[in-house]
Structures are given as C-alpha cells and as structure tokens.
Design an enzyme around this catalytic site. Structure first.
Site, PDB file in Angstrom:
ATOM      1  N   ASN A 111       0.826  -1.215   0.000  1.00 40.14           N
ATOM      2  CA  ASN A 111       0.000   0.000   0.000  1.00 40.14           C
ATOM      3  C   ASN A 111       0.856   1.258   0.000  1.00 40.14           C
ATOM      4  O   ASN A 111       0.574   2.224  -0.721  1.00 40.14           O
ATOM      5  CB  ASN A 111      -0.923   0.018   1.213  1.00 40.14           C
ATOM      6  CG  ASN A 111      -1.962  -1.096   1.191  1.00 40.14           C
ATOM      7  OD1 ASN A 111      -1.955  -1.932   0.294  1.00 40.14           O
ATOM      8  ND2 ASN A 111      -2.829  -1.109   2.181  1.00 40.14           N
ATOM      9  N   THR A 156     -15.113  37.006 -32.712  1.00 38.88           N
ATOM     10  CA  THR A 156     -15.957  36.514 -31.622  1.00 38.88           C
ATOM     11  C   THR A 156     -17.107  35.757 -32.271  1.00 38.88           C
ATOM     12  O   THR A 156     -17.568  36.121 -33.359  1.00 38.88           O
ATOM     13  CB  THR A 156     -16.523  37.655 -30.741  1.00 38.88           C
ATOM     14  OG1 THR A 156     -17.436  38.440 -31.507  1.00 38.88           O
ATOM     15  CG2 THR A 156     -15.398  38.541 -30.202  1.00 38.88           C
ATOM     16  N   HIS A 157     -17.537  34.682 -31.634  1.00 36.50           N
ATOM     17  CA  HIS A 157     -18.617  33.845 -32.189  1.00 36.50           C
ATOM     18  C   HIS A 157     -18.248  33.307 -33.579  1.00 36.50           C
ATOM     19  O   HIS A 157     -19.139  33.017 -34.395  1.00 36.50           O
ATOM     20  CB  HIS A 157     -19.936  34.619 -32.275  1.00 36.50           C
ATOM     21  CG  HIS A 157     -20.359  35.250 -30.997  1.00 36.50           C
ATOM     22  ND1 HIS A 157     -21.091  34.601 -30.030  1.00 36.50           N
ATOM     23  CD2 HIS A 157     -20.119  36.506 -30.502  1.00 36.50           C
ATOM     24  CE1 HIS A 157     -21.304  35.402 -29.007  1.00 36.50           C
ATOM     25  NE2 HIS A 157     -20.718  36.566 -29.256  1.00 36.50           N
ATOM     26  N   SER A 279      -5.021  11.604 -47.938  1.00 41.27           N
ATOM     27  CA  SER A 279      -6.255  10.821 -47.909  1.00 41.27           C
ATOM     28  C   SER A 279      -6.031   9.498 -48.629  1.00 41.27           C
ATOM     29  O   SER A 279      -5.273   9.434 -49.605  1.00 41.27           O
ATOM     30  CB  SER A 279      -7.382  11.601 -48.593  1.00 41.27           C
ATOM     31  OG  SER A 279      -8.470  10.759 -48.892  1.00 41.27           O
ATOM     32  N   ASN A 287      -4.342  16.577 -45.071  1.00 51.71           N
ATOM     33  CA  ASN A 287      -5.163  16.760 -43.885  1.00 51.71           C
ATOM     34  C   ASN A 287      -4.306  17.130 -42.665  1.00 51.71           C
ATOM     35  O   ASN A 287      -3.249  16.531 -42.449  1.00 51.71           O
ATOM     36  CB  ASN A 287      -5.940  15.475 -43.583  1.00 51.71           C
ATOM     37  CG  ASN A 287      -6.836  15.070 -44.738  1.00 51.71           C
ATOM     38  OD1 ASN A 287      -7.501  15.915 -45.335  1.00 51.71           O
ATOM     39  ND2 ASN A 287      -6.846  13.790 -45.062  1.00 51.71           N
ATOM     40  N   TYR A 318      -7.435   1.629   2.650  1.00 55.48           N
ATOM     41  CA  TYR A 318      -7.102   1.016   1.364  1.00 55.48           C
ATOM     42  C   TYR A 318      -8.202   0.061   0.911  1.00 55.48           C
ATOM     43  O   TYR A 318      -8.789  -0.670   1.721  1.00 55.48           O
ATOM     44  CB  TYR A 318      -5.777   0.246   1.463  1.00 55.48           C
ATOM     45  CG  TYR A 318      -5.469  -0.486   0.177  1.00 55.48           C
ATOM     46  CD1 TYR A 318      -4.930   0.188  -0.916  1.00 55.48           C
ATOM     47  CD2 TYR A 318      -5.772  -1.833   0.044  1.00 55.48           C
ATOM     48  CE1 TYR A 318      -4.690  -0.472  -2.111  1.00 55.48           C
ATOM     49  CE2 TYR A 318      -5.533  -2.501  -1.148  1.00 55.48           C
ATOM     50  CZ  TYR A 318      -4.998  -1.817  -2.218  1.00 55.48           C
ATOM     51  OH  TYR A 318      -4.763  -2.468  -3.401  1.00 55.48           O
ATOM     52  N   GLN A 323      -6.382  -0.103  -7.293  1.00 59.71           N
ATOM     53  CA  GLN A 323      -5.510  -0.622  -8.355  1.00 59.71           C
ATOM     54  C   GLN A 323      -5.918  -0.052  -9.707  1.00 59.71           C
ATOM     55  O   GLN A 323      -5.083   0.170 -10.581  1.00 59.71           O
ATOM     56  CB  GLN A 323      -5.586  -2.147  -8.372  1.00 59.71           C
ATOM     57  CG  GLN A 323      -4.769  -2.819  -9.463  1.00 59.71           C
ATOM     58  CD  GLN A 323      -4.836  -4.333  -9.329  1.00 59.71           C
ATOM     59  OE1 GLN A 323      -4.657  -4.877  -8.241  1.00 59.71           O
ATOM     60  NE2 GLN A 323      -5.116  -5.023 -10.425  1.00 59.71           N
ATOM     61  N   LYS A 326      -4.318   3.194 -11.611  1.00 57.66           N
ATOM     62  CA  LYS A 326      -3.014   3.231 -12.304  1.00 57.66           C
ATOM     63  C   LYS A 326      -3.165   3.442 -13.800  1.00 57.66           C
ATOM     64  O   LYS A 326      -2.497   4.300 -14.390  1.00 57.66           O
ATOM     65  CB  LYS A 326      -2.248   1.926 -12.065  1.00 57.66           C
ATOM     66  CG  LYS A 326      -1.488   1.831 -10.783  1.00 57.66           C
ATOM     67  CD  LYS A 326      -0.659   0.546 -10.801  1.00 57.66           C
ATOM     68  CE  LYS A 326      -0.034   0.271  -9.455  1.00 57.66           C
ATOM     69  NZ  LYS A 326       0.706  -1.016  -9.461  1.00 57.66           N
TER      70      LYS A 326
END
Length: 420
Positions: A111, A156-157, A279, A287, A318, A323, A326
């Site tokens: 642990n 903007t937008h 492509s 691309n 614990y 586990q 991870k």
C-alpha cells in the site's frame, strides 16, 4: 507466478489470479525505477533501527543498483513471472541475498510502496509538464515579439469582429501556458509529501526513520497521518491530471484555431507537410491530422481524471479498487505530455499567409474603433454605438493605425510582453 501473500494450503485459481493482477505488472514498468529507489531508502532506514545489519543493507543497495541497471539495459523484464513490480523487487533480492532479501518488506506494505513510487513518478511528470509549458510559452513570446505588425481579423462567435494582430494572438497563448506552468509547479509543491513508512495505513510498531526517508527521497515534507496517506491516493493523481488538463485545454483551443486557419475558407496558415497526412481515396487532400489529434488529446486527460474520480468513491483506508487508478493515470499523463511536447515545433512551423489575413479585414472591423472614437470625443457611448452601427459610416482604414491606437494595457499597442 510467485505470490507474496500466498498462504499454505490455499490453492490459487489461475483465472481469478489473472483477474486480480490485471495489467499491474505492465503498468508498474512506469514506476519500477522509482520503486527501486524507494526500496533502497527503506533498506537504509531498516539498517538505522537494527532490522538489517550494515552489511545486509549494503548488499541490498548493491543488488538494487544492479537491478536498476538491468532494467535500463533490458536484461531484466517485468513480465508474467511477477504479480507486480513490488513483488519482483522482493523476489530478486530474496533470490540473490536469501534472508536479507526476505527482510526488505519489514515495516512496509505494498500500500505504501505503490504510494511512494507513484508519488515520485508524479513529481517527475509534473516537472516535465512545467518545463514543456515554459518552452511553449517561450516560442509564443518570440513570435509575438517578431510579429507585432502582422494584422489579422479578430473573431468573436467565429464572426469577424475587430482588427487584431498575430502578436496579440501569440501573446494570449504565451500567457496561457505561463499560467499552466505555474499551476504545474504549485501542484507539484502540493503533492510533494512523502507517504513512505505509513505501511497499510495504520503505521507499524517500529521507529521507522520517516523524516530521514523524506530527506533522502527529496520530498518537501512528510505526509504524517498514515490514514491520510491512503486517502490521498487518487486525490493527488486527480490533482496532477487537472494541472495537465489546464495545459491540454489550452492546447485544444490552440489546435482549433490552427485547424480553422488552415482551411480554404480562412486560408491564414500554411503547415509544413510533416504536420499533414494524405487521404486514402482523395489524391488532392492534405489533412492536418497532427493538429486534430493534438486537439483530441485533452479528451484522454479529462477521461482519465473522471475514471479515477469514479474509482475513489470509497470509504476511508485502502481498497483493492484503487488498483484501477493506475491505468488511467499512466494513459492520461502519457497522452497529454506527448501531445504538449509536439507543440513548440508546431508553433515554430506555422507560416502566416499575410495577404489572406489583410484581405479578410473589411471596413466593418473598424466599427468598434469608430464608436470608441465618438465616445472619446464626447458623445455618450450608447449614441456612439448606434451611430457606428450605420454601415454608411464604415470606411476602409489602415489596419496598423487601428492596432497602434489600441493602447489599453495588454492590447495590440501595449502587449507588455516583458511582464509575462
């Protein structure tokens, strides 16, 4: 497979054990050298309280050095022979040193072993994050300094709004990644606490030299309460991923801009061929796949954070559920850091198509300038706003003059790059 915890007379079901072990032995490859380092310090601590003799501690240190070298040169592998990296270390020491190796686990639990190895690993990753963000910000600052006079539309937008500049655009990213570097540093300072010696979460009946171990491992402070050491598992991983997510969030928005600017509809940016792919069916296509996968990388970081958050919906102490923190940690940190490492090169490679950017600056982009000018000359702003909305009053101007007039602190005429 050798199991540290196997009891006499208890038969281990192979399928159950495979499920229990999961991918731990593979994931522990990330943490193995840190686990070895912590084991060396633990052995020294055991010698200081008389559990190991000086000769035994020296032999363990030498065997651990050999194991680390074998790991680095590929002659030792973490594989299905072992349940995890912790058991591999004890197995090697026992095989080479007999009883001295069998004593290495005195006063510790897997642990706290996983806690300290993960903590050391997180420190290295946060340092990498900080240095990467500093490099990114440095490139952005260099380009901002060099491109003060390159005009472009500000949006903007996703609609054209005002005249802006490449320098202003770069300066925004510079400040963003400076903040990201600072967050990485502050997160590192926050998690820089040593959990070694907390064992299974309740301490042990030995005077373990935890303060000395904290100094030996270079931690900033001791994580004092063993119960909190277990509570911090998942919590500290989430904090590290959140620091990384700050940077990948900025990366995503940067990649979005670049992706848009490379389209024929904008035509502002040319990318080197190395950042594009073809492509499989359309011969005319190049691309921006690198940019698109950089944009997508934040999703992996965000998903890892969410996955860990769901795992740690647990009572205190614990639980084996932990586990499962991870894999998302390794996956999220790995993807985010790999993506960010590509960004300085991409930034340096971007080539502006200045003619296209100038052509996109139409008279409407000066309407805000006009409204502010009228207000500055005495007209109430709301009246100035309505007057400037009249397209009959719009006229072509010099973009550079607009930029030079934008003197508010941080604006295109006063970028204050030296303060970033």
């Amino acid at each position: 497979m050798s199991l540290l915890w196997q009891k006499q007379g208890v038969e281990v079901d192979e399928r159950i054990q495979s499920f229990l072990a999961g991918d731990d032995v593979v994931l522990d490859r990330e943490f193995f050298l840190h686990d070895i380092e912590a084991s060396r310090v633990h052995a020294h601590g055991l010698a200081s309280i008389g559990i190991l003799s000086a000769d035994e501690a020296g032999a363990i240190a030498a065997a651990l050095d050999e194991l680390a070298d074998a790991w680095r040169n590929g002659t030792f592998q973490l594989d299905a022979r072992f349940e995890d990296g912790h058991s591999a270390i004890e197995s090697v020491l026992t095989e080479q040193l007999g009883d001295a190796g069998r004593r290495i686990h005195t006063g510790r639990s897997r642990n706290d072993q996983v806690l300290v190895a993960t903590r050391l690993w997180l420190r290295s990753r946060l340092r990498e994050l900080e240095s990467t963000c500093v490099r990114i910000a440095g490139v952005a600052l260099e380009r901002a300094e060099a491109e003060r006079n390159i005009a472009m539309p500000g949006y903007t937008h996703l609609q054209r709004a005002v005249v802006s500049s490449a320098a202003h655009w770069w300066a925004g990213w510079a400040e963003a990644f400076i903040d990201d570097a600072q967050r990485a540093r502050s997160t590192l300072e926050w998690i820089d606490a040593n959990p070694m010696g907390t064992a299974a979460g309740y301490g042990v009946n030995l005077p373990l030299p935890r303060d000395a171990a904290t100094r030996a491992l270079g931690f900033g402070r001791l994580q004092i309460n063993p119960g909190y050491a277990q509570l911090s598992r998942g919590k500290f991983e989430i904090a590290a991923l959140e620091a990384l997510a700050s940077a990948t969030l900025d990366l995503r928005r940067f990649a979005w801009d670049v992706s848009l600017f490379t389209t024929a509809e904008f035509g502002f940016v040319a990318l080197p061929p190395s950042y594009t792919t073809g492509s499989s069916i359309m011969p005319n296509k190049r691309n921006p796949d690198v940019v698109e996968l950089l944009r997508a990388s934040h999703a992996a970081v965000s998903a890892a954070r969410t996955e860990i958050e769901q795992v740690v919906a647990l009572p205190s102490a614990y639980h084996r559920d932990l586990q499962f923190t991870k894999a998302p940690l390794v996956r999220g940190m790995g993807q985010g850091l790999r993506a960010l490492a590509l960004l300085p090169g991409l930034m340096q490679s971007i080539a502006w198509r200045e003619d296209a950017m100038r052509a996109a600056i139409d008279p409407s982009l000066y309407a805000t300038d006009l409204a502010v000018e009228l207000a500055r000359d005495g007209m109430p702003f709301r009246e100035a706003y309505r007057a400037a909305a009249d397209s009959a009053r719009w006229e072509a101007r010099d973009p550079q003059a607009s930029l030079d007039a934008r003197v508010s602190p941080g604006g295109p005429a006063d970028l204050r790059l030296d303060e970033l």
